[in-house]
Design an enzyme around this catalytic site. Structure first.
Site, PDB file in Angstrom:
ATOM      1  N   CYS A  91     -32.839 -14.877  -0.867  1.00  9.69           N
ATOM      2  CA  CYS A  91     -32.349 -16.041  -0.125  1.00  9.69           C
ATOM      3  C   CYS A  91     -30.857 -15.869   0.218  1.00  9.69           C
ATOM      4  O   CYS A  91     -30.520 -14.997   1.002  1.00  9.69           O
ATOM      5  CB  CYS A  91     -32.650 -17.329  -0.880  1.00  9.69           C
ATOM      6  SG  CYS A  91     -32.664 -18.751   0.213  1.00  9.69           S
ATOM      7  N   HIS A 175     -37.490 -17.610  -2.914  1.00  6.27           N
ATOM      8  CA  HIS A 175     -37.018 -17.649  -4.310  1.00  6.27           C
ATOM      9  C   HIS A 175     -38.122 -17.182  -5.258  1.00  6.27           C
ATOM     10  O   HIS A 175     -38.824 -18.016  -5.833  1.00  6.27           O
ATOM     11  CB  HIS A 175     -36.602 -19.085  -4.672  1.00  6.27           C
ATOM     12  CG  HIS A 175     -35.297 -19.503  -4.099  1.00  6.27           C
ATOM     13  ND1 HIS A 175     -34.126 -19.503  -4.822  1.00  6.27           N
ATOM     14  CD2 HIS A 175     -34.973 -19.911  -2.860  1.00  6.27           C
ATOM     15  CE1 HIS A 175     -33.131 -19.905  -4.051  1.00  6.27           C
ATOM     16  NE2 HIS A 175     -33.619 -20.164  -2.853  1.00  6.27           N
ATOM     17  N   GLU A 177     -37.931 -16.231  -8.166  1.00  8.76           N
ATOM     18  CA  GLU A 177     -37.643 -16.595  -9.566  1.00  8.76           C
ATOM     19  C   GLU A 177     -38.140 -18.003  -9.894  1.00  8.76           C
ATOM     20  O   GLU A 177     -38.094 -18.406 -11.049  1.00  8.76           O
ATOM     21  CB  GLU A 177     -36.129 -16.475  -9.828  1.00  8.76           C
ATOM     22  CG  GLU A 177     -35.254 -17.562  -9.226  1.00  8.76           C
ATOM     23  CD  GLU A 177     -35.071 -17.455  -7.720  1.00  8.76           C
ATOM     24  OE1 GLU A 177     -35.711 -16.597  -7.083  1.00  8.76           O
ATOM     25  OE2 GLU A 177     -34.303 -18.260  -7.167  1.00  8.76           O
TER      26      GLU A 177
END
Ligand code: GLN
Length: 200
Positions: A91, A175, A177
């Site tokens: 990102c 994202h 994560e």
């Protein structure tokens, strides 16, 4: 000697840095630690010393740019890349690596390309990984507007590149994560281990 090899005990454990100037670096660190890496938060150039790879997280690219300038991290980050160490930008991290910022990957990101908050969404992204598409979380995400010939676009959403690789640099517009799906981090970690072995 019995049981599974213990990377820590054999000195084989991989150390991965996470740029920790702003953004969701803690979430990346948690995934990498879960996958068995030693994680180090990077705030100043000396923190890059001895790392095998680096993640540049999502967040706010203007704030991260100011942090890089303040800490004089630009040249050390370029040198880290030039030394062949893998880098994973997600990102805002993708934006930081592009040709208008650090110039570490030959592409231009368009910021907030899907629109602002209203265009935060989750979508399946096919990256050819075993197990099928990843559930990708997009938050005010960029897309890849242009890229050079050596950049391989790995996935598109709405006809725009959202994942790419050039040499040892991997970038995604979303994202990974935040989804609980560790496969992209595992892929990155494998490239870090491979690069470390190749350099040994
Ligand atoms: N829109 C942000 C920026 O331009 C990036 C968003 C993110 O990292 N989630 O910095």
């Amino acid at each position: 000697m019995s049981g599974l090899p213990s990377p820590g005990a054999t000195g084989e454990q991989t150390t991965v840095g996470v740029l920790a100037l702003q953004g969701d670096f803690e979430a990346h660190g948690a995934v990498l630690a879960r996958l068995g890496a030693i994680v180090r938060e990077v705030r100043v150039p000396a923190d890059l010393e001895g790392l095998d790879g680096l993640v540049i997280p999502g967040g706010e690219s203007t704030t991260i740019t100011l942090g890089i300038e303040r800490e004089q991290l630009g040249e050390p980050l370029k040198a880290f890349h030039a030394s062949g160490k893998p880098i994973f930008g997600t990102c805002a991290g993708l934006i930081m690596l592009d040709s208008e910022h650090l110039g570490i990957i030959d592409l231009r990101a368009e910021r907030n390309a899907f629109g602002r908050q209203v265009r935060s969404f989750e979508a399946p992204v096919e990256l050819g990984l075993p197990g099928g598409p990843v559930a990708a979380v997009f938050i005010r995400a960029p897309w890849i507007a242009d890229h050079g010939p050596d950049v391989e676009i790995l996935a598109e959403v709405d006809g725009h590149g959202v994942a790419a690789r050039e040499g040892q640099v991997l970038v995604v517009a979303f994202h990974p994560e935040l989804s609980g799906d560790d496969r992209l981090h595992a892929l990155f970690l494998q490239s870090v281990r491979d690069a470390r072995l190749a350099a040994a």
